[in-house]
Motif scaffolding. Structure first.
Motif, PDB file in Angstrom:
ATOM      1  N   VAL A 132     -65.419  71.772 -50.690  1.00 24.99           N
ATOM      2  CA  VAL A 132     -65.923  70.889 -51.743  1.00 24.99           C
ATOM      3  C   VAL A 132     -65.207  69.538 -51.680  1.00 24.99           C
ATOM      4  CG1 VAL A 132     -66.193  70.548 -54.229  1.00 24.99           C
ATOM      5  CG2 VAL A 132     -66.405  72.847 -53.253  1.00 24.99           C
ATOM      6  N   VAL A 133     -65.989  68.470 -51.671  1.00 23.91           N
ATOM      7  CA  VAL A 133     -65.461  67.125 -51.893  1.00 23.91           C
ATOM      8  C   VAL A 133     -65.751  66.804 -53.354  1.00 23.91           C
ATOM      9  CG1 VAL A 133     -65.570  64.694 -51.261  1.00 23.91           C
ATOM     10  CG2 VAL A 133     -65.861  66.451 -49.499  1.00 23.91           C
ATOM     11  N   ASP A 134     -64.710  66.779 -54.161  1.00 30.20           N
ATOM     12  CA  ASP A 134     -64.870  66.651 -55.614  1.00 30.20           C
ATOM     13  C   ASP A 134     -64.857  65.175 -56.006  1.00 30.20           C
ATOM     14  OD1 ASP A 134     -64.929  66.917 -58.329  1.00 30.20           O
ATOM     15  OD2 ASP A 134     -63.342  68.427 -58.437  1.00 30.20           O
ATOM     16  N   LEU A 135     -66.050  64.579 -56.093  1.00 33.75           N
ATOM     17  CA  LEU A 135     -66.148  63.167 -56.464  1.00 33.75           C
ATOM     18  C   LEU A 135     -65.772  62.941 -57.927  1.00 33.75           C
ATOM     19  CD1 LEU A 135     -69.480  62.113 -54.685  1.00 33.75           C
ATOM     20  CD2 LEU A 135     -67.156  62.163 -53.772  1.00 33.75           C
ATOM     21  N   TRP A 136     -66.010  63.938 -58.780  1.00 33.90           N
ATOM     22  CA  TRP A 136     -65.649  63.813 -60.195  1.00 33.90           C
ATOM     23  C   TRP A 136     -64.138  63.608 -60.339  1.00 33.90           C
ATOM     24  CZ3 TRP A 136     -69.183  64.765 -64.470  1.00 33.90           C
ATOM     25  CH2 TRP A 136     -68.579  64.729 -65.736  1.00 33.90           C
ATOM     26  N   ALA A 137     -63.377  64.169 -59.422  1.00 35.91           N
ATOM     27  CA  ALA A 137     -61.912  64.114 -59.505  1.00 35.91           C
ATOM     28  C   ALA A 137     -61.330  62.892 -58.786  1.00 35.91           C
ATOM     29  CB  ALA A 137     -61.311  65.392 -58.918  1.00 35.91           C
ATOM     30  N   MET A 138     -62.156  61.900 -58.460  1.00 35.58           N
ATOM     31  CA  MET A 138     -61.689  60.672 -57.807  1.00 35.58           C
ATOM     32  C   MET A 138     -61.673  59.532 -58.829  1.00 35.58           C
ATOM     33  SD  MET A 138     -63.600  60.816 -54.072  1.00 35.58           S
ATOM     34  CE  MET A 138     -62.881  59.238 -53.549  1.00 35.58           C
ATOM     35  N   PRO A 139     -60.542  59.286 -59.494  1.00 37.99           N
ATOM     36  CA  PRO A 139     -60.495  58.232 -60.522  1.00 37.99           C
ATOM     37  C   PRO A 139     -60.897  56.857 -60.002  1.00 37.99           C
ATOM     38  CG  PRO A 139     -58.522  59.606 -60.597  1.00 37.99           C
ATOM     39  CD  PRO A 139     -59.253  59.988 -59.364  1.00 37.99           C
ATOM     40  N   VAL A 140     -60.671  56.601 -58.714  1.00 44.68           N
ATOM     41  CA  VAL A 140     -60.995  55.289 -58.165  1.00 44.68           C
ATOM     42  C   VAL A 140     -62.493  55.007 -58.287  1.00 44.68           C
ATOM     43  CG1 VAL A 140     -61.363  56.087 -55.796  1.00 44.68           C
ATOM     44  CG2 VAL A 140     -60.554  53.746 -56.204  1.00 44.68           C
ATOM     45  N   LEU A 141     -63.318  56.028 -58.362  1.00 45.92           N
ATOM     46  CA  LEU A 141     -64.759  55.823 -58.471  1.00 45.92           C
ATOM     47  C   LEU A 141     -65.182  55.407 -59.877  1.00 45.92           C
ATOM     48  CD1 LEU A 141     -66.182  58.758 -56.314  1.00 45.92           C
ATOM     49  CD2 LEU A 141     -65.611  56.415 -55.615  1.00 45.92           C
ATOM     50  N   ALA A 142     -64.248  55.420 -60.834  1.00 46.20           N
ATOM     51  CA  ALA A 142     -64.547  54.904 -62.168  1.00 46.20           C
ATOM     52  C   ALA A 142     -64.522  53.383 -62.202  1.00 46.20           C
ATOM     53  CB  ALA A 142     -63.538  55.462 -63.185  1.00 46.20           C
ATOM     54  N   ASP A 143     -63.944  52.767 -61.175  1.00 48.79           N
ATOM     55  CA  ASP A 143     -63.894  51.304 -61.089  1.00 48.79           C
ATOM     56  C   ASP A 143     -65.277  50.787 -60.701  1.00 48.79           C
ATOM     57  OD1 ASP A 143     -63.460  48.580 -59.944  1.00 48.79           O
ATOM     58  OD2 ASP A 143     -61.349  49.066 -60.284  1.00 48.79           O
ATOM     59  N   LEU A 144     -65.777  49.811 -61.433  1.00 48.08           N
ATOM     60  CA  LEU A 144     -67.123  49.294 -61.166  1.00 48.08           C
ATOM     61  C   LEU A 144     -67.244  48.702 -59.771  1.00 48.08           C
ATOM     62  CD1 LEU A 144     -68.061  47.651 -64.581  1.00 48.08           C
ATOM     63  CD2 LEU A 144     -68.780  49.864 -63.669  1.00 48.08           C
ATOM     64  N   ARG A 145     -66.125  48.323 -59.157  1.00 47.52           N
ATOM     65  CA  ARG A 145     -66.169  47.779 -57.798  1.00 47.52           C
ATOM     66  C   ARG A 145     -66.486  48.853 -56.757  1.00 47.52           C
ATOM     67  NH1 ARG A 145     -60.497  44.732 -58.129  1.00 47.52           N
ATOM     68  NH2 ARG A 145     -60.173  46.466 -59.580  1.00 47.52           N
ATOM     69  N   ALA A 146     -66.424  50.112 -57.168  1.00 46.60           N
ATOM     70  CA  ALA A 146     -66.812  51.194 -56.266  1.00 46.60           C
ATOM     71  C   ALA A 146     -68.326  51.409 -56.266  1.00 46.60           C
ATOM     72  CB  ALA A 146     -66.114  52.497 -56.662  1.00 46.60           C
ATOM     73  N   TRP A 147     -69.045  50.659 -57.110  1.00 46.53           N
ATOM     74  CA  TRP A 147     -70.487  50.825 -57.260  1.00 46.53           C
ATOM     75  C   TRP A 147     -71.211  49.555 -56.838  1.00 46.53           C
ATOM     76  CZ3 TRP A 147     -72.597  55.458 -58.846  1.00 46.53           C
ATOM     77  CH2 TRP A 147     -71.665  56.419 -59.280  1.00 46.53           C
ATOM     78  N   SER A 148     -72.420  49.729 -56.338  1.00 44.01           N
ATOM     79  CA  SER A 148     -73.230  48.590 -55.922  1.00 44.01           C
ATOM     80  C   SER A 148     -73.814  47.892 -57.147  1.00 44.01           C
ATOM     81  CB  SER A 148     -74.346  49.037 -54.973  1.00 44.01           C
ATOM     82  OG  SER A 148     -75.285  49.840 -55.671  1.00 44.01           O
ATOM     83  N   ASP A 149     -74.502  46.790 -56.912  1.00 48.02           N
ATOM     84  CA  ASP A 149     -75.063  46.012 -58.018  1.00 48.02           C
ATOM     85  C   ASP A 149     -76.079  46.797 -58.828  1.00 48.02           C
ATOM     86  OD1 ASP A 149     -73.512  43.848 -57.299  1.00 48.02           O
ATOM     87  OD2 ASP A 149     -75.110  42.824 -56.190  1.00 48.02           O
ATOM     88  N   ASP A 150     -76.743  47.799 -58.215  1.00 48.22           N
ATOM     89  CA  ASP A 150     -77.749  48.555 -58.969  1.00 48.22           C
ATOM     90  C   ASP A 150     -77.136  49.594 -59.896  1.00 48.22           C
ATOM     91  OD1 ASP A 150     -77.025  50.726 -57.373  1.00 48.22           O
ATOM     92  OD2 ASP A 150     -78.927  50.815 -56.292  1.00 48.22           O
ATOM     93  N   ARG A 151     -75.809  49.791 -59.812  1.00 47.34           N
ATOM     94  CA  ARG A 151     -75.065  50.716 -60.677  1.00 47.34           C
ATOM     95  C   ARG A 151     -75.523  52.169 -60.516  1.00 47.34           C
ATOM     96  NH1 ARG A 151     -74.766  47.253 -66.386  1.00 47.34           N
ATOM     97  NH2 ARG A 151     -74.218  45.241 -65.442  1.00 47.34           N
ATOM     98  N   LEU A 152     -76.232  52.459 -59.455  1.00 48.69           N
ATOM     99  CA  LEU A 152     -76.687  53.818 -59.164  1.00 48.69           C
ATOM    100  C   LEU A 152     -76.129  54.337 -57.848  1.00 48.69           C
ATOM    101  CD1 LEU A 152     -80.472  53.473 -60.118  1.00 48.69           C
ATOM    102  CD2 LEU A 152     -78.729  54.713 -61.409  1.00 48.69           C
ATOM    103  N   HIS A 153     -75.746  53.431 -56.955  1.00 54.22           N
ATOM    104  CA  HIS A 153     -75.255  53.798 -55.628  1.00 54.22           C
ATOM    105  C   HIS A 153     -73.881  53.177 -55.406  1.00 54.22           C
ATOM    106  CE1 HIS A 153     -79.719  53.980 -55.275  1.00 54.22           C
ATOM    107  NE2 HIS A 153     -79.421  55.142 -54.709  1.00 54.22           N
ATOM    108  N   PHE A 154     -73.154  53.738 -54.468  1.00 53.20           N
ATOM    109  CA  PHE A 154     -71.799  53.249 -54.219  1.00 53.20           C
ATOM    110  C   PHE A 154     -71.810  51.968 -53.391  1.00 53.20           C
ATOM    111  CE2 PHE A 154     -70.967  57.790 -55.071  1.00 53.20           C
ATOM    112  CZ  PHE A 154     -70.027  57.639 -56.076  1.00 53.20           C
ATOM    113  N   SER A 155     -70.797  51.161 -53.599  1.00 53.49           N
ATOM    114  CA  SER A 155     -70.594  49.938 -52.831  1.00 53.49           C
ATOM    115  C   SER A 155     -69.940  50.285 -51.489  1.00 53.49           C
ATOM    116  CB  SER A 155     -69.657  49.005 -53.609  1.00 53.49           C
ATOM    117  OG  SER A 155     -68.350  49.595 -53.695  1.00 53.49           O
TER     118      SER A 155
END
Length: 264
Positions: free
Chosen positions: A152-175
């Motif tokens: 299992v790759v637990d994305l929920w347990a990756m706090p860095v993904l809470a940063d908006l810079r980890a997300w693309s402009d559409d806010r649905l996909h990752f940057s």
């Protein structure tokens, strides 16, 4: 795990790499980034990526799982079901059962399997409405992995993904940065040596004034949210007419020239 010489990645936009644009107009994504890393240490390594944006779990099972069963790679990564969860009235337990049957088939084909939990959507304006369903689905995925000896790759347990810079402009996909961090996390789960740590904090970012935040929200609504709602009402998918970018196992001979820092 034992020597990894072949890998097929299946799923939807997450694995296709949407949000991580390549200089050639396509997408890179965490899977391609990790595949490039694996290829540098093994010239015989082969890789396929069958993922297509917008696919529902049923479509992944019907269209992509049979290809894996025929190819019988050492490894298959599976991330699917997220698009099903946002469909009004969808049954998370039924989705999880479909997912488990796919894992059973992949394991029966002799493949090592890696699955991904959904990230915490608390900060995402559309997906956060199904945060409870994502949490339940994640619990199912961990139990499925435990029952069938999958990783299992637990994305929920990756706090860095809470940063908006980890997300693309559409806010649905990752940057690109989000995909890079996920490639590093997946490498860690697989026991692949990497030179960077997905846990490294992003540099501080100045706070955006309230008015600019509201202007950004309005621009996002016009550019991304309303078209998304129209597609849902019409029963359309982002993936209509899209073919897999790497439909067959093959060597990594055309590495992407992508933006952002190095691959995993």
């Amino acid at each position: 795990m034992s020597r990894l010489s072949s890998w097929v990645a299946i799923g939807d936009s997450f694995t296709e790499g949407v949000g991580d644009e390549a200089l050639d107009g396509g997408y890179v994504g965490w899977a391609d980034r990790l595949a490039e890393t694996l290829a540098t240490s093994d010239p015989d390594f082969t890789y396929a990526n069958l993922a297509v944006r917008g696919k529902l779990l049923r479509e992944v099972v019907e269209e992509q799982v049979p290809v894996v069963e025929q190819a019988k790679p050492d490894l298959v990564t599976l991330c699917a079901g997220g698009n099903d969860l946002i469909v009004p009235g969808s049954d998370v337990d039924h989705i999880a059962n479909e997912f488990e049957q796919a894992v059973v088939r992949l394991r029966a084909a002799g493949c090592d399997v890696v699955v991904f939990t959904g990230p915490d959507p608390r900060s995402q304006p559309v997906v956060r409405r199904v945060r409870g369903k994502v949490g339940i689905y994640n619990a199912h995925l961990r139990a499925i992995a435990d029952r069938h000896n999958a990783r299992v790759v637990d994305l929920w347990a990756m706090p860095v993904l809470a940063d908006l810079r980890a997300w693309s402009d559409d806010r649905l996909h990752f940057s690109p940065e989000g995909h890079r961090r996920i490639a590093l996390r997946t490498a860690e789960v697989l026991g692949v040596s990497v030179t960077e740590d997905w846990r490294d904090p992003l540099p501080p970012e100045p706070a955006m004034p309230w008015l600019r935040l509201r202007q950004a929200d309005l621009a996002w609504t016009r550019t991304y949210l309303l078209p998304w709602v129209r597609r849902q009402l019409r029963g359309e998918s982002m993936g209509d007419g899209i073919r897999p970018k790497r439909p067959e196992l093959g060597p990594i001979v055309d590495q992407h020239r992508h933006n952002g820092r190095a691959t995993a």
